[in-house]
Write a protein that holds these residues in place. Structure first.
Motif, PDB file in Angstrom:
ATOM      1  N   PHE A  42     -10.437-109.635  22.822  1.00 37.09           N
ATOM      2  CA  PHE A  42     -10.007-110.999  23.123  1.00 37.09           C
ATOM      3  C   PHE A  42      -9.185-111.535  21.956  1.00 37.09           C
ATOM      4  O   PHE A  42      -9.526-111.328  20.798  1.00 37.09           O
ATOM      5  N   SER A  43      -8.100-112.233  22.273  1.00 34.63           N
ATOM      6  CA  SER A  43      -7.276-112.887  21.258  1.00 34.63           C
ATOM      7  C   SER A  43      -6.673-114.141  21.873  1.00 34.63           C
ATOM      8  O   SER A  43      -6.233-114.129  23.027  1.00 34.63           O
ATOM      9  N   GLN A  44      -6.679-115.222  21.091  1.00 32.95           N
ATOM     10  CA  GLN A  44      -6.116-116.469  21.596  1.00 32.95           C
ATOM     11  C   GLN A  44      -5.253-117.108  20.522  1.00 32.95           C
ATOM     12  O   GLN A  44      -5.622-117.173  19.353  1.00 32.95           O
ATOM     13  N   SER A  45      -4.080-117.560  20.951  1.00 31.29           N
ATOM     14  CA  SER A  45      -3.194-118.321  20.077  1.00 31.29           C
ATOM     15  C   SER A  45      -3.069-119.720  20.663  1.00 31.29           C
ATOM     16  O   SER A  45      -3.777-120.079  21.603  1.00 31.29           O
ATOM     17  N   LEU A  46      -2.166-120.495  20.113  1.00 33.68           N
ATOM     18  CA  LEU A  46      -1.928-121.826  20.680  1.00 33.68           C
ATOM     19  C   LEU A  46      -1.190-121.748  22.007  1.00 33.68           C
ATOM     20  O   LEU A  46      -1.204-122.702  22.779  1.00 33.68           O
ATOM     21  N   TRP A  47      -0.546-120.631  22.262  1.00 32.27           N
ATOM     22  CA  TRP A  47       0.316-120.511  23.431  1.00 32.27           C
ATOM     23  C   TRP A  47      -0.273-119.664  24.540  1.00 32.27           C
ATOM     24  O   TRP A  47      -0.016-119.910  25.713  1.00 32.27           O
ATOM     25  N   THR A  55      -7.102-100.572  30.484  1.00 32.43           N
ATOM     26  CA  THR A  55      -5.818 -99.906  30.227  1.00 32.43           C
ATOM     27  C   THR A  55      -4.826-100.736  29.426  1.00 32.43           C
ATOM     28  O   THR A  55      -3.993-100.182  28.723  1.00 32.43           O
ATOM     29  N   SER A  56      -4.889-102.066  29.545  1.00 32.38           N
ATOM     30  CA  SER A  56      -3.869-102.885  28.869  1.00 32.38           C
ATOM     31  C   SER A  56      -4.398-104.285  28.592  1.00 32.38           C
ATOM     32  O   SER A  56      -5.508-104.632  28.968  1.00 32.38           O
ATOM     33  N   TRP A  57      -3.546-105.070  27.939  1.00 34.37           N
ATOM     34  CA  TRP A  57      -3.859-106.471  27.656  1.00 34.37           C
ATOM     35  C   TRP A  57      -3.280-107.340  28.766  1.00 34.37           C
ATOM     36  O   TRP A  57      -2.144-107.143  29.192  1.00 34.37           O
ATOM     37  N   HIS A  58      -4.058-108.346  29.188  1.00 38.16           N
ATOM     38  CA  HIS A  58      -3.595-109.313  30.185  1.00 38.16           C
ATOM     39  C   HIS A  58      -3.596-110.687  29.523  1.00 38.16           C
ATOM     40  O   HIS A  58      -4.628-111.140  29.023  1.00 38.16           O
ATOM     41  N   CYS A  59      -2.436-111.336  29.526  1.00 40.90           N
ATOM     42  CA  CYS A  59      -2.291-112.619  28.846  1.00 40.90           C
ATOM     43  C   CYS A  59      -2.009-113.734  29.846  1.00 40.90           C
ATOM     44  O   CYS A  59      -1.274-113.541  30.812  1.00 40.90           O
TER      45      CYS A  59
END
Length: 172
Positions: A42-47, A55-59
């Motif tokens: 998990f990763s969160q930015s301001l945007w 298999t991959s990252w979903h943003c």
């Protein structure tokens, strides 16, 4: 200037200008940082908020909740006020109108500090309140850079409030 006259140069305003420049740079990097909150997968930015699947990252965009928009607006407003303060201080120092605009620059910087501090306090409170992560998470370097920018803004504002001209005029 005669031979017996001495001029004392105190670089407080130059140091203050450097503080404001560093605050502006840190603020821009913090706003563009991809890592405000990180956890395993998990990763969160301001945007955007990203989750890793098999298999991959979903943003997805984080601009769907009110508190995240409010945080972003407060940080962008703080950065804009800091930019205006930096430009005013730079013009004031370069044009030689040293004492005319220092109080205005300090007021701008203290306003930016309040805006930034509100955003940086709001963000973790609402994140923890609204997001229940079942794993360990931490506020990462993007969030820390936001606090660093706020501290440099405060330091610049304090340095712009110093009245070194009172001492120089009285002594020399």
């Amino acid at each position: 200037m005669s031979v017996n006259e001495v001029y004392v140069f105190r670089p407080f305003k130059l140091i203050a200008l450097l503080c404001v420049f560093l605050a502006l740079c840190l603020d821009i990097v913090a706003l563009l940082s991809p890592a405000w909150v990180t956890a395993e997968r998990f990763s969160q930015s301001l945007w955007e908020s990203c989750t890793e699947s098999a298999t991959s990252w979903h943003c997805t965009s984080t601009l769907t909740s009110d508190w995240q928009i409010a945080t972003l607006v407060l940080l962008l407003a703080g950065a804009a006020v800091t930019l205006v303060a930096f430009l005013l201080a730079l013009i004031s120092l370069c044009m030689g109108t040293h004492r005319k605009h220092y109080r205005t620059v300090a007021i701008f910087l203290f306003t930016a500090v309040v805006l930034q501090a509100c955003a940086l306090v709001l963000y973790p409170i609402k994140f923890i309140d609204g997001t229940v992560l079942q794993i360990y998470h931490e506020f990462n370097w993007g969030y820390g850079l936001g606090w660093g920018a706020t501290i440099f803004m405060l330091g610049g504002g304090i340095l712009f409030c110093l009245r070194t001209d009172v001492y120089e005029d009285a002594m020399y």
